[in-house]
Design a protein around this motif. Structure first.
Motif, short mmCIF file in Angstrom:
data_model
loop_
_atom_site.label_atom_id
_atom_site.label_comp_id
_atom_site.label_asym_id
_atom_site.label_seq_id
_atom_site.Cartn_x
_atom_site.Cartn_y
_atom_site.Cartn_z
N THR A 62 0.83 -1.21 0.00
CA THR A 62 0.00 0.00 0.00
C THR A 62 0.86 1.25 0.00
O THR A 62 0.60 2.20 -0.76
CB THR A 62 -0.96 0.00 1.21
N ALA A 63 1.89 1.28 0.83
CA ALA A 63 2.79 2.43 0.87
C ALA A 63 3.49 2.63 -0.47
O ALA A 63 3.64 3.77 -0.95
CB ALA A 63 3.82 2.27 1.99
N GLU A 64 3.90 1.54 -1.09
CA GLU A 64 4.58 1.61 -2.40
C GLU A 64 3.64 2.16 -3.47
O GLU A 64 3.99 3.10 -4.18
CB GLU A 64 5.07 0.22 -2.80
N VAL A 65 2.44 1.60 -3.59
CA VAL A 65 1.53 2.07 -4.63
C VAL A 65 1.06 3.49 -4.34
O VAL A 65 0.89 4.28 -5.27
CB VAL A 65 0.35 1.10 -4.89
N PHE A 66 0.87 3.82 -3.07
CA PHE A 66 0.47 5.18 -2.71
C PHE A 66 1.52 6.18 -3.19
O PHE A 66 1.17 7.23 -3.74
CB PHE A 66 0.27 5.31 -1.20
N PHE A 67 2.78 5.86 -3.00
CA PHE A 67 3.86 6.75 -3.46
C PHE A 67 3.71 7.01 -4.96
O PHE A 67 3.81 8.16 -5.40
CB PHE A 67 5.23 6.13 -3.15
N HIS A 68 3.49 5.97 -5.74
CA HIS A 68 3.37 6.13 -7.18
C HIS A 68 2.09 6.86 -7.57
O HIS A 68 2.08 7.65 -8.52
CB HIS A 68 3.49 4.78 -7.89
N TRP A 69 1.00 6.62 -6.83
CA TRP A 69 -0.23 7.36 -7.09
C TRP A 69 -0.03 8.85 -6.78
O TRP A 69 -0.40 9.71 -7.56
CB TRP A 69 -1.38 6.83 -6.25
N ALA A 70 0.51 9.13 -5.60
CA ALA A 70 0.65 10.52 -5.14
C ALA A 70 1.60 11.31 -6.01
O ALA A 70 1.43 12.52 -6.17
CB ALA A 70 1.10 10.54 -3.68
N SER A 71 2.61 10.65 -6.57
CA SER A 71 3.58 11.36 -7.41
C SER A 71 3.12 11.46 -8.86
O SER A 71 3.82 12.05 -9.68
CB SER A 71 4.94 10.66 -7.33
N GLY A 72 1.97 10.89 -9.17
CA GLY A 72 1.44 10.95 -10.52
C GLY A 72 2.09 9.96 -11.47
O GLY A 72 1.89 10.04 -12.68
N GLN A 73 2.84 9.01 -10.93
CA GLN A 73 3.51 8.02 -11.78
C GLN A 73 2.58 6.90 -12.21
O GLN A 73 2.87 6.20 -13.18
CB GLN A 73 4.72 7.42 -11.05
N SER A 74 1.49 6.70 -11.49
CA SER A 74 0.50 5.70 -11.89
C SER A 74 -0.88 6.17 -11.47
O SER A 74 -1.02 7.04 -10.60
CB SER A 74 0.83 4.32 -11.32
N ASP A 75 -1.89 5.61 -12.11
CA ASP A 75 -3.27 6.03 -11.86
C ASP A 75 -3.80 5.39 -10.59
O ASP A 75 -3.76 4.17 -10.44
CB ASP A 75 -4.16 5.65 -13.04
N GLY A 76 -4.31 6.24 -9.70
CA GLY A 76 -4.88 5.79 -8.44
C GLY A 76 -6.19 6.49 -8.18
O GLY A 76 -6.73 7.18 -9.05
N PRO A 77 -6.69 6.35 -6.97
CA PRO A 77 -7.97 6.98 -6.64
C PRO A 77 -7.90 8.51 -6.66
O PRO A 77 -6.84 9.09 -6.41
CB PRO A 77 -8.27 6.47 -5.23
N ASP A 78 -9.02 9.12 -6.94
CA ASP A 78 -9.13 10.57 -6.83
C ASP A 78 -9.12 10.95 -5.36
O ASP A 78 -9.42 10.12 -4.49
CB ASP A 78 -10.44 11.07 -7.46
N ASN A 79 -8.79 12.17 -5.06
CA ASN A 79 -8.83 12.69 -3.69
C ASN A 79 -8.01 11.83 -2.71
O ASN A 79 -8.51 11.38 -1.68
CB ASN A 79 -10.28 12.80 -3.18
N LEU A 80 -6.74 11.63 -3.06
CA LEU A 80 -5.87 10.86 -2.17
C LEU A 80 -5.70 11.59 -0.84
O LEU A 80 -5.59 12.82 -0.81
CB LEU A 80 -4.48 10.70 -2.79
N PRO A 81 -5.62 10.85 0.26
CA PRO A 81 -5.30 11.48 1.54
C PRO A 81 -3.83 11.90 1.54
O PRO A 81 -3.09 11.61 0.60
CB PRO A 81 -5.57 10.36 2.56
N ASP A 82 -3.40 12.54 2.61
CA ASP A 82 -2.02 13.00 2.70
C ASP A 82 -1.01 11.87 2.82
O ASP A 82 0.14 12.01 2.41
CB ASP A 82 -1.84 13.95 3.89
#
Length: 142
Positions: A104-124
Motif C-alpha cells: 500500500t505504501a509503495e503504490v500510494f507513493f506512485h499514485w501521489a507522485s502521478g507516476q501511476s493512476d490511483g484513486p481521486d482525492n488521495l489522503p495526505d
C-alpha cells in the motif's frame, strides 16, 4: 555460471533472517515487459492492480510490482518486489498484513507522485486510505 534461486534476507516486519526466492534481476537486454517474462517458472507473479477499484499498482513498462508467497520451517513468507526502470528490489514479510501495508505504501507513493493512476482525492498519507484500498484488488486471485 548459474543464477541463484534463493537468497538470505531479513523480514521487514519481524526482522528475522530467512531464505526466500530471489526476484529475477533485470538483464538490461530489454524493457519491463521483457523483465516480466523472466518471472515465468519462478514463485513471482506480476501484481497489476491494487485497492477496491483495481487502480494501477505500477506504470508498465517502467514501474512493475511483483508478489510471491512461500513457506519456510517457521511458516509462511509474503514477498513483494519492484522493478523501476531496470532496478529491482525485494521485500519479505512474515505476515500478509505487513506485506499489504508495505505494498500500500509503495503504490500510494506512485499514485501521489502521478507516476501511476490511483484513486481521486488521495489522503495526505497511505495510512489515510480507507481499508478497502489497503489490500489487493478483489479481482486479483494470487
Amino acid at each position: 555460471m548459474s543464477t541463484p534461486t534463493m537468497t538470505r534476507t531479513v523480514t521487514g516486519d519481524t526482522a528475522e533472517p530467512v531464505t526466500a526466492p530471489v526476484l529475477p534481476a533485470d538483464n538490461r537486454a530489454g524493457d519491463g515487459y521483457d523483465w516480466m517474462d523472466t518471472l515465468a517458472g519462478t514463485p513471482w507473479s506480476v501484481l497489476p492492480n491494487w485497492g477496491s477499484e483495481g487502480w494501477d499498482a505500477g506504470s508498465w513498462p517502467y514501474i512493475i510490482l511483483a508478489v510471491a508467497r512461500t513457506r519456510d520451517k517457521d511458516g509462511e513468507l509474503f514477498g513483494y518486489g519492484t522493478y523501476v526502470e531496470g532496478d529491482t528490489a525485494t521485500y519479505w514479510f512474515r505476515t500478509q498484513a505487513a506485506s499489504f501495508e508495505a505494498i500500500t505504501a509503495e503504490v500510494f507513493f506512485h499514485w501521489a507522485s502521478g507516476q501511476s493512476d490511483g484513486p481521486d482525492n488521495l489522503p495526505d498519507t497511505a495510512a489515510g486510505l480507507p481499508p478497502e484500498d489497503r489490500k489487493p484488488y478483489p479481482g486479483w486471485t494470487d
